[in-house]
Design a protein around this motif. Structure first.
Motif, mmCIF file in Angstrom:
data_model
loop_
_atom_site.group_PDB
_atom_site.id
_atom_site.type_symbol
_atom_site.label_atom_id
_atom_site.label_comp_id
_atom_site.label_asym_id
_atom_site.label_seq_id
_atom_site.Cartn_x
_atom_site.Cartn_y
_atom_site.Cartn_z
ATOM 1 N N SER A 54 -26.791 -12.718 -17.620
ATOM 2 C CA SER A 54 -27.195 -13.968 -18.400
ATOM 3 C C SER A 54 -25.775 -14.765 -18.558
ATOM 4 O O SER A 54 -24.640 -14.473 -18.223
ATOM 5 N N GLN A 107 -31.561 -5.015 -20.716
ATOM 6 C CA GLN A 107 -31.387 -6.570 -20.585
ATOM 7 C C GLN A 107 -30.672 -7.156 -21.790
ATOM 8 O O GLN A 107 -30.336 -6.518 -22.705
ATOM 9 N N ALA A 109 -29.678 -11.278 -22.990
ATOM 10 C CA ALA A 109 -29.695 -12.644 -22.814
ATOM 11 C C ALA A 109 -29.200 -13.278 -24.058
ATOM 12 O O ALA A 109 -29.349 -13.183 -25.303
ATOM 13 N N ARG A 343 -28.007 -16.673 -11.909
ATOM 14 C CA ARG A 343 -28.153 -17.714 -12.779
ATOM 15 C C ARG A 343 -27.677 -18.983 -12.319
ATOM 16 O O ARG A 343 -26.258 -18.819 -11.938
#
Length: 368
Positions: A54, A107, A109, A343
């Protein structure tokens, strides 16, 4: 098998490549767009999870933070003021919001809303929300395990800001939890539960560009390959449902009314968000796609997969026909690395970062 870089569909800029064409052959002969920059060392490594990187790029400001997950820990890197180095911090998965546990993170983010930025972590136990620097936990949501079949794993996965004041998080039951986020403080509530998926959620993304009317604000995907497009509001509405293509959809993005989806068979498919109509299909990778990202200002699409390749594409609409077109821009081989996160580091797509399974650094690439 498939030919990486081959493109199919009536509205693709490149014809299908011949057998044996190398990865990225659509861009062969072109000047390399990106070059490798000094990597960022990690104190740990990255787990083999979808979208396991992220990047926080606050509007109008340079790259601020990066994060990657391994086991119960999150590696959080903050850029120094001079932009030359990064400070490191570790966050641990928590149970009940306080006690340390052995719960594995799935995860992380950053969710950028108009009034605040929150760092959201998902795990086997629940959902944690922190201030953007990871210093203060502002909310904890425990997953309800009562409805799960005994043999089915329990976890949350798929994180995205939505609309003006919502954060959407997916679960292994196929539900999408919609959290109502106040401008400040800890009074966060679950305002809605969206129940259109029948398989575990893999990824959720919000509209990054200027969507045409009725094209939706949020897209969600699941392990079975089904994709749902939602209109965000005080009540979310289902706008279109894209059926599965026989394999998992691991990553989705939404840009200017276009759904970009990456699949386990290495395909990237582009759909009209409003109708679910397939517009283009790319044989992008030879193995499972683990990550997609979109640069909102340019329409560049970044894909990373288990075949050790990262590709940069460009999505556009033909102004005369409104057809969706995709062209190949750049191929990068991350040697001997199973890519698990990729990313862009800026809204133009001029730089990007890559993580790999068991890799103790984050690779960075900038414009050549």
């Amino acid at each position: 098998g498939r030919t990486p870089g081959a493109v199919r569909g009536a509205h693709s800029r490149y014809p299908r490549l011949g057998p044996g064409a190398p990865a990225g052959a659509a861009g062969a002969g072109a000047r390399r767009m990106y070059r490798k920059e000094p990597s960022i060392p990690l104190r740990g490594s990255s787990a083999a999870l979808y979208n396991n990187l992220s990047v926080l790029r606050p509007p109008g400001r340079p790259l601020a933070r990066l994060s990657t997950v391994h086991g119960p820990g999150l590696s959080l890197l903050t850029a120094d003021h001079d932009g030359l180095g990064f400070s490191h911090r570790q966050l641990q998965a928590k149970e009940g919001g306080t006690a340390l546990s052995t719960s594995l993170l799935t995860q992380a983010a950053w969710c950028v809303l108009p009034s605040r930025i929150l760092l959201v972590l998902t795990s086997q136990k629940g959902i944690q929300m922190y201030e953007s620097d990871g210093s203060i936990m502002v909310y904890w949501h425990a997953l309800d395990v009562g409805d799960h079949p005994p043999a089915q794993p329990v976890f949350a996965r798929g994180i995205s800001a939505a609309g003006e004041h919502f954060i959407c998080v997916g679960t292994s039951m196929g539900a999408v939890l919609v959290f109502d986020i106040p401008p400040k403080g800890t009074n966060i509530t679950v305002s809605e539960v969206l129940e259109q998926h029948r398989e575990p959620i893999t990824d959720i993304a919000a509209e990054l560009g200027q969507a045409p009317d009725g094209a939706g604000d949020v897209v969600s995907a699941d392990d079975g390959g089904t994709i749902c497009v939602w209109g965000a509001g005080e009540e979310f509405t289902l706008l279109s449902k894209i059926p599965a293509y026989g394999c998992s959809c691991s990553s989705v993005k939404l840009w200017n009314g276009v759904v970009a989806a990456g699949y386990g068979d290495g395909q990237i498919r582009l759909f009209e968000a409003a109708t679910g109509t397939l517009r283009a299909q790319v044989s992008a990778h030879a193995r499972w796609i683990n990550a997609l990202d979109l640069a909102p200002l340019t329409g560049k699409l970044l894909s990373g997969a288990e075949d050790s390749f990262v590709h940069v594409w460009r999505i556009s609409r033909n102004p005369d026909t409104e057809d969706i077109e995709i062209g190949h821009c750049h191929a990068e081989c991350v040697t001997d690395t199973q890519v698990c996160g990729a990313r862009f580091c800026d809204p133009e797509g001029d730089s990007f970062a890559v993580t790999g399974y068991d890799l103790s650094e984050i690779f960075r690439y900038g414009r050549a």
